[in-house]
Design an enzyme around this catalytic site. Structure first.
Site, mmCIF file in Angstrom:
data_model
loop_
_atom_site.group_PDB
_atom_site.id
_atom_site.type_symbol
_atom_site.label_atom_id
_atom_site.label_comp_id
_atom_site.label_asym_id
_atom_site.label_seq_id
_atom_site.Cartn_x
_atom_site.Cartn_y
_atom_site.Cartn_z
ATOM 1 N N GLN A 48 29.904 39.423 39.765
ATOM 2 C CA GLN A 48 30.120 38.514 40.903
ATOM 3 C C GLN A 48 28.819 37.820 41.305
ATOM 4 O O GLN A 48 28.819 36.628 41.610
ATOM 5 C CB GLN A 48 30.675 39.293 42.108
ATOM 6 C CG GLN A 48 32.042 39.937 41.881
ATOM 7 C CD GLN A 48 33.168 38.927 41.753
ATOM 8 O OE1 GLN A 48 33.094 37.799 42.233
ATOM 9 N NE2 GLN A 48 34.240 39.344 41.081
ATOM 10 N N LYS A 61 34.028 34.273 34.809
ATOM 11 C CA LYS A 61 33.862 34.094 36.259
ATOM 12 C C LYS A 61 32.775 33.064 36.574
ATOM 13 O O LYS A 61 32.670 32.582 37.688
ATOM 14 C CB LYS A 61 33.538 35.438 36.929
ATOM 15 C CG LYS A 61 34.713 36.409 36.840
ATOM 16 C CD LYS A 61 34.476 37.724 37.533
ATOM 17 C CE LYS A 61 35.668 38.644 37.212
ATOM 18 N NZ LYS A 61 35.509 40.000 37.767
ATOM 19 N N CYS A 75 40.897 46.371 41.073
ATOM 20 C CA CYS A 75 40.178 47.256 40.127
ATOM 21 C C CYS A 75 39.091 48.047 40.850
ATOM 22 O O CYS A 75 38.003 48.247 40.312
ATOM 23 C CB CYS A 75 39.564 46.472 38.966
ATOM 24 S SG CYS A 75 40.766 45.669 37.938
ATOM 25 N N HIS A 131 33.637 48.342 40.583
ATOM 26 C CA HIS A 131 34.818 47.918 39.829
ATOM 27 C C HIS A 131 35.116 49.023 38.806
ATOM 28 O O HIS A 131 34.197 49.684 38.328
ATOM 29 C CB HIS A 131 34.447 46.607 39.133
ATOM 30 C CG HIS A 131 35.561 45.918 38.410
ATOM 31 N ND1 HIS A 131 36.019 46.336 37.187
ATOM 32 C CD2 HIS A 131 36.272 44.801 38.716
ATOM 33 C CE1 HIS A 131 36.966 45.510 36.771
ATOM 34 N NE2 HIS A 131 37.146 44.571 37.675
ATOM 35 N N ASP A 156 25.802 45.715 37.625
ATOM 36 C CA ASP A 156 26.972 44.925 37.287
ATOM 37 C C ASP A 156 26.861 43.606 38.058
ATOM 38 O O ASP A 156 27.080 43.567 39.268
ATOM 39 C CB ASP A 156 28.229 45.705 37.679
ATOM 40 C CG ASP A 156 29.508 44.908 37.459
ATOM 41 O OD1 ASP A 156 29.427 43.720 37.099
ATOM 42 O OD2 ASP A 156 30.593 45.488 37.664
#
Ligand code: PLP
Length: 406
Positions: free
Chosen positions: A202, A225, A364, A122, A199
């Site tokens: 998700q 999220k 993104c 991202h 990261d």
């Protein structure tokens, strides 16, 4: 069995109509909807328990501070971390990733050192490293995913040089839904003294994450999220890295004493949390974590796999759809475009008129879009409250697109 229809009742917005059609919300990769418990917690905070934190000695200030710090404890346990100072609150993954760049990397990397990134990233895990490159003259080395959207340790291994200092990568692709075996990668990196940045924006939504067992140095996620409020995020920093970090944003809260000539600093996590944080929002994040932890996560994951499998099979029947990296092990996220004339935005607009919310664009992740050779795709991203019936509506709406655009 996971009773999805009963479960959906926890999310007030899901019973809304849009464009006079029942809402089919398939944009969870961009942000998820909030359960009543999170909404009520934020409301209750403002109605009954609100004040600034860490400062006052008065009743409400103490109460708000207690509630706020209890969330840190909750996040620590949720991530399998061991110390409160390892949990830094941020406004989201974006701020958390920038914090790593400004507070750790700028201090510990030298000109000519190398950072390995993957093409899956991202922009939030790309641009801070571009910044660092222009400030410190470090080199960025890229790894493309394989045809399943995977990155393996062997692929990373080939790019490691004596100058490699960090590997920054996503735990789960926000475009393909591929889940990376980060544990093996981080443990190998640790043996070589290479710092790992994950990261988890998700992954945290779908998987049980244990940072100690993964062995990473840094892990980030974003609250909105994970069914929590906007403006909340978390940076986990392994204790061994804290002493190597310098403050990034200066202001109140992060200091011990300030004079006209000198500043002495507070300790982590406060050193990295200058200014008034999102108090009600962080307290709401605590409710979101309670919500997630109240679920049988194995059961939920099984359900998510089931509905992902259903979505994949149904989408695969539409042979006029270009499907990007549909692999059976990828979860919850499906990127596709229409062969021929329709732009991703055209598809999303037609879907919207049927009540179906999907994302269209570059997500993104422009390096990844270049890699697959598409300027934009449509992305349907599922959450635990989506149903097979909603997938059927998506498929019917896509068939309408096909009729319109040929
Ligand atoms: C959403 C997302 C981000 C950025 O999160 P923000 O909440 O916008 O800061 C970073 N990485 C991935 C993989 C994401 O999906």
């Amino acid at each position: 069995m996971f009773d999805v229809l009963e479960f959906r009742k926890e999310f007030p917005i899901l019973s809304k109509k849009v464009n006079s059609k029942p809402l089919v919300y398939l944009d969870n990769g961009a942000s998820s909807q909030k359960p009543r418990s999170v909404i009520d917690t934020v409301k209750n905070c403002y109605e009954n328990e609100y004040s600034n934190v860490h400062r006052g000695l008065h009743f409400l200030s103490n109460l708000a501070t207690e509630k706020f710090e209890a969330v840190r404890d909750k996040v620590m346990k949720f991530l399998g971390a061991s110390y409160h100072e390892e949990i830094i609150f941020t406004s989201g993954s974006t701020e958390a990733l920038n914090l790593i760049s400004y507070a750790w990397a700028i201090q510990n990397l030298e000109p000519g050192d190398e950072i390995i990134l993957t093409t899956l990233e991202h922009h939030a895990n790309i641009v801070p490293w571009h910044f660092l490159r222009s400030r410190k003259d470090v080199k960025l080395t890229w790894i493309d995913p394989d045809e399943n959207g995977q990155i393996s340790f062997d692929m990373i291994n080939k790019k490691i040089s004596s100058r490699t200092k960090m590997v920054c990568m996503t735990h789960m692709s926000n475009v393909f839904g591929s889940i990376i075996d980060v544990k093996k990668i981080c443990q190998d990196l640790k043996k070589r003294g290479i710092v790992s940045v994950l990261d988890g924006s998700q992954a945290i939504v779908h998987l049980e994450v244990d940072v100690k067992s993964i062995g990473c140095d840094f892990y980030t996620f974003t609250g909105h999220k994970l069914f929590g409020p906007t403006g909340t995020g978390v940076l986990y920093v392994n204790k061994r890295r804290i002493a190597e970090m310098i403050p990034f944003i200066g202001g109140g809260e992060m200091i011990k004493d300030v004079s006209k000539d000198e500043v002495t600093y507070n300790e982590s996590p406060f050193l990295f949390e200058a200014g008034t944080p999102g108090i009600a929002e962080i307290i709401g994040l605590g409710a979101a974590i309670d919500f997630v932890q109240s679920l049988d996560r194995k059961l939920v994951l099984d359900y998510e796999k089931l509905i992902s499998e259903y979505a994949r099979t149904e989408l695969e029947k539409l042979d006029w759809l270009a499907r990007h990296c549909f692999h059976k092990d990828n979860l919850a996220i499906f990127s596709f475009s229409m062969k021929g004339n329709a732009h991703a935005h055209d598809i999303a607009t037609i879907l919207d008129s049927n009540g179906v919310a999907v994302r269209s664009g570059h997500h993104c992740a422009q390096p990844l879009m270049n890699f697959i050779g598409e300027p934009a795709t449509c992305r349907a991203s599922l959450a635990l409250y989506n149903t097979e019936q909603e997938i059927d509506i998506l498929i019917d709406s896509l068939k309408k697109c096909k009729k319109l655009f040929g």
